[in-house]
Design an enzyme around this catalytic site. Sequence first.
Site, PDB file in Angstrom:
ATOM      1  N   LEU A 260      73.145  23.706 -16.581  1.00  0.00           N
ATOM      2  CA  LEU A 260      73.448  24.496 -17.950  1.00  0.00           C
ATOM      3  C   LEU A 260      73.161  25.858 -18.149  1.00  0.00           C
ATOM      4  CD1 LEU A 260      70.246  21.914 -18.990  1.00  0.00           C
ATOM      5  CD2 LEU A 260      72.504  21.585 -19.146  1.00  0.00           C
TER       6      LEU A 260
ATOM      7  N   TRP B 155      71.966  29.134 -20.761  1.00  0.00           N
ATOM      8  CA  TRP B 155      70.972  29.762 -21.458  1.00  0.00           C
ATOM      9  C   TRP B 155      70.952  29.906 -22.785  1.00  0.00           C
ATOM     10  CZ3 TRP B 155      72.877  33.735 -24.277  1.00  0.00           C
ATOM     11  CH2 TRP B 155      74.080  34.547 -23.676  1.00  0.00           C
TER      12      TRP B 155
ATOM     13  N   LYS C 196      69.655  21.663 -13.336  1.00  0.00           N
ATOM     14  CA  LYS C 196      69.357  22.912 -13.110  1.00  0.00           C
ATOM     15  C   LYS C 196      69.657  23.650 -14.443  1.00  0.00           C
ATOM     16  CE  LYS C 196      71.698  26.848 -11.945  1.00  0.00           C
ATOM     17  NZ  LYS C 196      70.844  27.918 -12.765  1.00  0.00           N
TER      18      LYS C 196
ATOM     19  N   SER D   6      80.570  29.313 -18.485  1.00  0.00           N
ATOM     20  CA  SER D   6      81.705  29.929 -18.320  1.00  0.00           C
ATOM     21  C   SER D   6      82.853  29.245 -17.667  1.00  0.00           C
ATOM     22  CB  SER D   6      81.298  31.639 -17.878  1.00  0.00           C
ATOM     23  OG  SER D   6      81.026  31.432 -16.456  1.00  0.00           O
TER      24      SER D   6
ATOM     25  N   GLU E  51      82.429  21.926 -19.608  1.00  0.00           N
ATOM     26  CA  GLU E  51      82.303  22.457 -20.876  1.00  0.00           C
ATOM     27  C   GLU E  51      82.324  23.891 -20.777  1.00  0.00           C
ATOM     28  OE1 GLU E  51      82.741  20.488 -23.585  1.00  0.00           O
ATOM     29  OE2 GLU E  51      82.299  18.509 -22.851  1.00  0.00           O
TER      30      GLU E  51
HETATM   31  P1  NAD Z   1      77.360  30.806 -16.399  1.00  0.00           P
HETATM   32  O1  NAD Z   1      78.864  30.226 -16.289  1.00  0.00           O
HETATM   33  O2  NAD Z   1      77.060  32.225 -16.151  1.00  0.00           O
HETATM   34  O3  NAD Z   1      76.332  30.106 -15.949  1.00  0.00           O
HETATM   35  C1  NAD Z   1      76.062  28.612 -16.451  1.00  0.00           C
HETATM   36  C2  NAD Z   1      75.423  27.943 -15.357  1.00  0.00           C
HETATM   37  O4  NAD Z   1      75.962  28.000 -14.139  1.00  0.00           O
HETATM   38  C3  NAD Z   1      73.806  28.693 -14.945  1.00  0.00           C
HETATM   39  O5  NAD Z   1      72.966  27.562 -14.727  1.00  0.00           O
HETATM   40  C4  NAD Z   1      74.346  29.480 -13.745  1.00  0.00           C
HETATM   41  O6  NAD Z   1      73.127  29.466 -13.083  1.00  0.00           O
HETATM   42  C5  NAD Z   1      75.152  28.483 -13.224  1.00  0.00           C
HETATM   43  N1  NAD Z   1      76.128  29.417 -12.269  1.00  0.00           N
HETATM   44  C6  NAD Z   1      76.236  30.773 -12.515  1.00  0.00           C
HETATM   45  N2  NAD Z   1      76.907  31.051 -11.458  1.00  0.00           N
HETATM   46  C7  NAD Z   1      77.130  30.071 -10.350  1.00  0.00           C
HETATM   47  C8  NAD Z   1      77.885  29.925  -9.324  1.00  0.00           C
HETATM   48  N3  NAD Z   1      78.757  30.854  -8.649  1.00  0.00           N
HETATM   49  N4  NAD Z   1      77.838  28.540  -8.772  1.00  0.00           N
HETATM   50  C9  NAD Z   1      77.229  27.665  -9.313  1.00  0.00           C
HETATM   51  N5  NAD Z   1      76.615  27.731 -10.397  1.00  0.00           N
HETATM   52  C10 NAD Z   1      76.558  28.883 -10.930  1.00  0.00           C
HETATM   53  O7  NAD Z   1      77.349  30.895 -18.456  1.00  0.00           O
HETATM   54  P2  NAD Z   1      76.184  31.400 -19.218  1.00  0.00           P
HETATM   55  O8  NAD Z   1      76.148  32.854 -19.184  1.00  0.00           O
HETATM   56  O9  NAD Z   1      74.818  30.672 -18.839  1.00  0.00           O
HETATM   57  O10 NAD Z   1      76.576  30.658 -20.479  1.00  0.00           O
HETATM   58  C11 NAD Z   1      77.417  31.252 -21.250  1.00  0.00           C
HETATM   59  C12 NAD Z   1      78.796  30.445 -21.109  1.00  0.00           C
HETATM   60  O11 NAD Z   1      78.671  29.061 -21.468  1.00  0.00           O
HETATM   61  C13 NAD Z   1      79.679  30.913 -22.311  1.00  0.00           C
HETATM   62  O12 NAD Z   1      81.092  31.048 -21.610  1.00  0.00           O
HETATM   63  C14 NAD Z   1      79.861  29.854 -23.194  1.00  0.00           C
HETATM   64  O13 NAD Z   1      81.010  29.777 -24.056  1.00  0.00           O
HETATM   65  C15 NAD Z   1      79.625  28.706 -22.455  1.00  0.00           C
HETATM   66  N6  NAD Z   1      79.107  27.512 -23.076  1.00  0.00           N
HETATM   67  C16 NAD Z   1      79.830  26.502 -23.462  1.00  0.00           C
HETATM   68  C17 NAD Z   1      79.372  25.421 -24.307  1.00  0.00           C
HETATM   69  C18 NAD Z   1      80.508  24.170 -24.364  1.00  0.00           C
HETATM   70  O14 NAD Z   1      80.030  23.169 -24.743  1.00  0.00           O
HETATM   71  N7  NAD Z   1      81.640  24.233 -24.170  1.00  0.00           N
HETATM   72  C19 NAD Z   1      78.159  25.385 -24.666  1.00  0.00           C
HETATM   73  C20 NAD Z   1      77.311  26.472 -24.565  1.00  0.00           C
HETATM   74  C21 NAD Z   1      77.677  27.573 -23.731  1.00  0.00           C
END
Ligand code: NAD
Length: 501
Positions: A166, A168, A192, A246, A268
Amino acid sequence: MTPLTQPGHYHDIARDLRLPTQAFIGGKAWSAVSGRAFETVNPATGAVLAVVAECDGQDVDMAVAAARRAFNGGAWSRTAPEARKAVLLRLAQSVRDHAEELAVMESLDSGKTIKDCLHEIGTEVPTFFQWYAELIDKTFGKIAPTAPDTLAMVVKEPVGVVGLVLPWNFPLLMAAWKLAPALAAGCSCVLKPAEQTPLTALRLAELASEVGLPDGVLNVVPGDGETTGQAIGRHRDIDVVSFTGSTEVGALFLRYASESNLKPVGLEMGGKSPLLVLEDAAISDDLVGNAVNAAFWNGGQNCSANMRQIVDVRVKDTFLERVLAKTRSLRLGDPLDPETDIGSMVTREHRTRVLGYIDQGRREGARVLAGGGPTAGLAGCFIDPTVFDGVTPDMIIAREEIFGPVLGVIPVDGVEQAVAVARDTDYGLHATVFTKDIDRAFDVAHRLPSGTVSVNVFSEGDVKTPFGGYKRSGSLARDNGTEAMEQYTQTKTIWVNLKTG
Ligand code: NAD
């Protein structure tokens, strides 16, 4: 919706909060095997809120083993639909009963406003658990047409153990988007939360256990992405991963799957969503309120934020004048004050990143008409809502996801140019179009490559409607609606010879 009261009320709750600090595995609080822990911080004040167990691969192994035992034991996966439904309905009610506690916890952990947290947690999260609970005993399999001596049944079965990873920005709501259909399907879950916001998911696991969810069906493993997230992505005994975050990290999950057990991965991801104001649109209070909300809701930390506002030159001056007035009326400050419209960015690092994009926009030649920097007089991670005019489609601020309170106006001449600019993006999560012409509305809605297009309103839909992205915003998987069940079920054919004698 929980009625809003005075800020003192929420500060009183904050003072008395018991914050969960351990992982939740096999129905119990769990300290990380390594003994490691990480701080979670209130970004509005910089204060350390709690020190939380930092799970690594060993803990993920334990969580997956607990989930597998629960799944194979059948106390959830093979129980009567009515029994699963009753537990999820109790969970919905329990979230309602604890909405203020959870909302304050979420606001402290994320910098989100209490107003938004109360709405998401008091109303939306319980709705998700209730809606999928109600779906459980209303979903039927199929009998295929065959010769009379054969019975061919097509049934849906839970996929097994699912990993849910998930972001944040809507911590508990995103948990509910995934957990409600996964649990309704009969799966066991290893969830997670993002490392920035681990608290409410841990508390939810306690509540789920209290209302009768069998041990091991919901496990929560806080930790960072590189370690805990990757351990989930690469785990050979996880059957499906559903990820929100992301686009860059989404791509890693595809790699993890291909290098482990080829588990299906639902993605997503990010967005760069357009809002089109066509020349015939009435620049009303309603339109302006929607445009401002589309960019600044949740401080712009929203995957479907409509940052790219593509506005016909014939209405642009009126639009901008009214958008600026509305933007200047927004209140920033204490997230626990119910009057606050925009809270804090989630972390200091994220604030720096967003401010970097604002500087980038200036360097590229876009004009700042409002905001443009940190909020004066506030010590936390606040940024003034920022309005740019004169954005062009090639600018980096028009192409990359900023994820902060930035609204950029791209002037266009006519509907064809508006559609061309809207389509010119790697992403495809969401789009909004404002027009009085219904034929044009449908035409534009069909031509925009986005998982959701809202017309004359900024909306992501609701629990009943699927949500997900085209292009680099998502895979074919969808959250929400009956479509979400497809991520967590698989289809089995049972072909029976009826002529055995
Ligand atoms: P992120 O991709 O940095 O992190 C998301 C999750 O992935 C976190 O739990 C993080 O700990 C985990 N993660 C990070 N690096 C990882 C790795 N190397 N291997 C495995 N897991 C890893 O995203 P964020 O900064 O938490 O959230 C913002 C992003 O989420 C934005 O890009 C936003 O557009 C997207 N988002 C999309 C939706 C949707 O429904 N499409 C909804 C909410 C947020």
